[in-house]
Enzyme design. Structure first.
Site, mmCIF file in Angstrom:
data_model
loop_
_atom_site.group_PDB
_atom_site.id
_atom_site.type_symbol
_atom_site.label_atom_id
_atom_site.label_comp_id
_atom_site.label_asym_id
_atom_site.label_seq_id
_atom_site.Cartn_x
_atom_site.Cartn_y
_atom_site.Cartn_z
ATOM 1 C CD GLU B 62 3.715 0.128 -2.852
ATOM 2 O OE1 GLU B 62 4.235 0.028 -2.262
ATOM 3 O OE2 GLU B 62 3.395 -0.605 -3.393
ATOM 4 C CG HIS B 131 -3.743 -8.582 -3.224
ATOM 5 N ND1 HIS B 131 -2.922 -9.050 -2.173
ATOM 6 C CD2 HIS B 131 -3.252 -8.390 -4.060
ATOM 7 C CE1 HIS B 131 -2.180 -8.682 -2.797
ATOM 8 N NE2 HIS B 131 -2.390 -8.343 -3.762
#
Lengths: 324, 326
Positions: B62, B131
């Protein structure tokens, strides 16, 4: 190793002396509070690495580095006046006085800047290299980084991506033995940093003497050729900075023996010895260049001194790209 | 050009497709965007159509996805990078905040960063604490980057196209729950919505509901319920958290004198906090009641569905909040 012509050697000599003097003068100006702020990361001691590497590039190639950036900006041909003005925080600086010493960039020289977050320039280098590849342009990117930067995530993720995408980039680790105050031995399991290239499946370039500008130039020429035709390559220059990490580094001055050792390998002395050995009666020419350096640095200081400070308009300008 | 019945997912896909056809500098990069057709299928079929030059699968990296996109954008390309879910964007925070949002300013306009970072966002599916984030307000905190939070297929298409064409970096948040939401969008490849313009999603006179993304649907559902009791709620969809357009919020508030902010994000230092502050600073003389905030509860999200749903805002909570300010 290829012989270099006299003209090139003298140009490199001039650049190295200019960087040396510029950095020494900057240190004085910092203590006089002419250069403000709390950060100033000097490049003296490492001149041969930067000058040798950048002389090996072509105009269309790209340069990006960390916050230890003024020396490299000079080596790339950025006007010393505008670098000094930036360090003063003046409107005439390369970044309008908004970037400071750690953010010297000049796009007209494909000098993409210093970045103050350790490792932050590494993915940007890959991105610039991606542009060249995407557009099928014959350009390479050289990304300078210190030994310390090889231990954060940006390094791992970006070098790996450069391998997967075969990007035309040279990862040049300037191993000056310390990341701030922590030695390479205390921070890296593999102290031969260039060996990391093997893990990423990219070309392991040489671990070379970054104090010797001729050696640096020659190995970097090969690296440029490799990067533009084959893909990413990692290089490691062994070098040393004569100053602490930054101005706040008080511990550095206690390393007298180490400093003594490296002073004997001074990059400017090495080149000067080479030149005087090779060319008789060159002393006069070198002296002339030394004198020119004095003038250029003092001119830069004067320019910075006399330049206007940024205004409220500058404070609020360029937050966004306007008027598209 | 006709209007087309579609979903928000397909509207986003059409927007991206049109912009890739229009401009060779536009390319897609991210985890699983190519050979796998995209985790959320927004890039379905792109790899076959555009090839690996323009549809670039990345490693699970990322920091580099964001950072490489910044470098590519500075160098003249127009990357549309994707981080699979906004939860992983925390790993890219430095590249977005210290690079994307800063390079134009810090180097005095020498560089531009025309990149879009697409992130899927939201919770309510037992995805658990790591999440289930909706941290869009955090990204909107910093000057230098825009933050898009569409709530309809129509808006999503026009806003994504605007984001890609703009020279500033944009964090483009796509609510996972809204991907299948049906909607009508124009087929016109030059349909683009302006950046930083809010929109009335329902007109009313009794209370102003300010919402964005999934919050808009809860606000609209609440408005239907309230209408049965004779209360006409006006719903303002912010659409962008940066630039934040308060014109319609203020216009509406002058009429209703009451406001409830509805969002999926957490309550602390939230969009609701900002709207409440803006109203009391600018609309004090029009205030008939405190500004109320309906948001997620201030807890990490658990796995067990029954207690997870307790923490989620919904239309009932909006109705209850409205009744407190009437």
């Amino acid at each position: 190793m290829a012989e270099l012509g006299k003209e090139l050697l003298l140009e490199m000599y001039y650049d190295m002396v200019l960087i040396r003097r510029f950095e020494e003068r900057s240190k004085e100006l910092f203590h006089q509070k002419k250069i403000g702020g709390v950060y100033l990361h000097l490049y003296n001691g490492q001149e041969a690495t930067g000058v040798g590497a950048l002389r090996a590039l072509r105009p269309q190639d790209h340069v990006i580095t960390s916050y230890r950036d003024h020396g490299l900006a000079i080596a790339r041909g950025v006007e010393p006046r505008r670098i000094m003005a930036e360090m003063y925080g003046k409107k005439t600086g390369v970044s309008g006085g908004k970037g400071g010493s750690m953010h010297i960039a000049d796009i007209t020289h494909n000098f993409w800047g210093g970045y103050a977050i350790v490792g932050g320039q590494i993915p940007l280098a890959a991105g610039i290299a991606l542009k060249a590849k995407y557009n099928n342009e014959d350009e390479v990117v050289i990304c300078f980084m210190g030994d310390g930067a090889t231990n954060n995530g940006y390094f791992h993720e970006s070098v790996n991506m450069s391998a997967v995408w075969d990007l035309p980039v040279i990862w040049l680790i300037e191993n000056n033995l310390y990341g701030m105050g922590t030695s390479v031995e205390d921070s890296s399991g593999q102290v031969e940093l260039v060996k990391r290239a093997i893990a990423y499946g990219i070309k392991e370039g040489p671990r070379f003497d970054g104090q010797n500008v001729i050696e640096t130039y020659n190995v970097m020429k090969e690296a440029v050729e490799y990067a533009r035709t084959k893909g990413p390559v990692m290089m490691e220059a062994l070098t040393f900075r004569y100053e602490g990490h930054g101005m706040s580094d008080k511990m550095f001055s206690t390393r007298t023996e180490e400093l003594e050792f490296w002073r004997k390998k001074d990059p400017i002395h090495i080149l000067r010895d080479h030149l005087t050995e090779k060319y008789k009666n060159i002393a006069g020419e070198l002296e002339k260049l030394d004198k020119k350096v004095e003038e250029v640095v003092e001119d830069a200081v004067k320019f910075a001194d006399e330049s206007p400070i940024p205004t409220y308009e500058d404070l609020i300008n360029h937050v966004y790209v306007e008027g598209q | 050009m006709a209007d087309k019945n579609t979903s928000m997912r397909e509207a986003l896909r059409a927007a991206l497709h049109e912009e890739m056809v229009r401009d060779d500098r536009v390319f897609v990069m991210g985890e699983e965007v190519g050979r796998w057709d995209g985790t959320h299928k927004v890039t379905r079929g792109f790899f076959q159509e555009f090839g690996e030059r323009r549809v670039r699968d990345t490693p699970i990296s990322e920091m580099a996805i964001a950072g490489v996109a910044v470098g590519a954008a500075m160098a003249g390309l127009r990357p549309v990078a994707e981080i699979m879910t906004i939860n992983f964007a925390f790993l890219a925070f430095d590249a977005l905040i210290n690079m994307a949002a800063k390079v134009h300013y810090m180097f005095d306009g020498q560089f531009k960063c025309p990149m879009v970072m697409r992130v899927a966002s939201g919770w309510g599916v037992q995805a658990t604490a790591t999440h289930s984030h909706t941290p869009e307000p955090i990204f909107a905190h910093f000057p230098g980057m825009y933050v898009a939070v569409p709530s309809t297929a129509y808006d999503a298409k026009g806003m994504l196209k605007a984001a890609i064409r703009d020279d500033n970096p944009v964090l483009f948040s796509e609510s996972i729950a809204l991907y299948p939401k049906p909607g009508v969008v124009p087929d016109d490849p030059d349909f683009v919505l302006p950046i930083g313009k809010s929109d009335y999603k329902r007109r009313g006179k009794d209370v102003t509901l300010v919402a964005y993304a999934r919050g808009v649907d809860w606000a609209l559902e609440a408005a239907d319920t309230l209408a049965k009791d004779g209360v006409e709620a006006e719903v303002v969809d912010l659409r962008w958290l940066r630039p934040l357009d308060l014109d319609l919020v203020f216009e509406s508030f002058k009429k209703t004198n009451r406001c409830v902010v509805v969002e999926e994000s957490l309550p602390f230092f939230s969009v609701g906090s900002e709207i409440a502050a803006q109203i009391q600073e600018n609309m004090f003389e029009y205030m008939d009641a405190p500004v109320k905030r309906v948001s997620a509860m201030d807890v990490p999200l658990p796995f067990a569905k029954e207690i997870e749903l307790m923490a989620l805002p919904d239309a009932q909570k909006v109705v209850a909040a409205v009744k407190e300010v009437l």
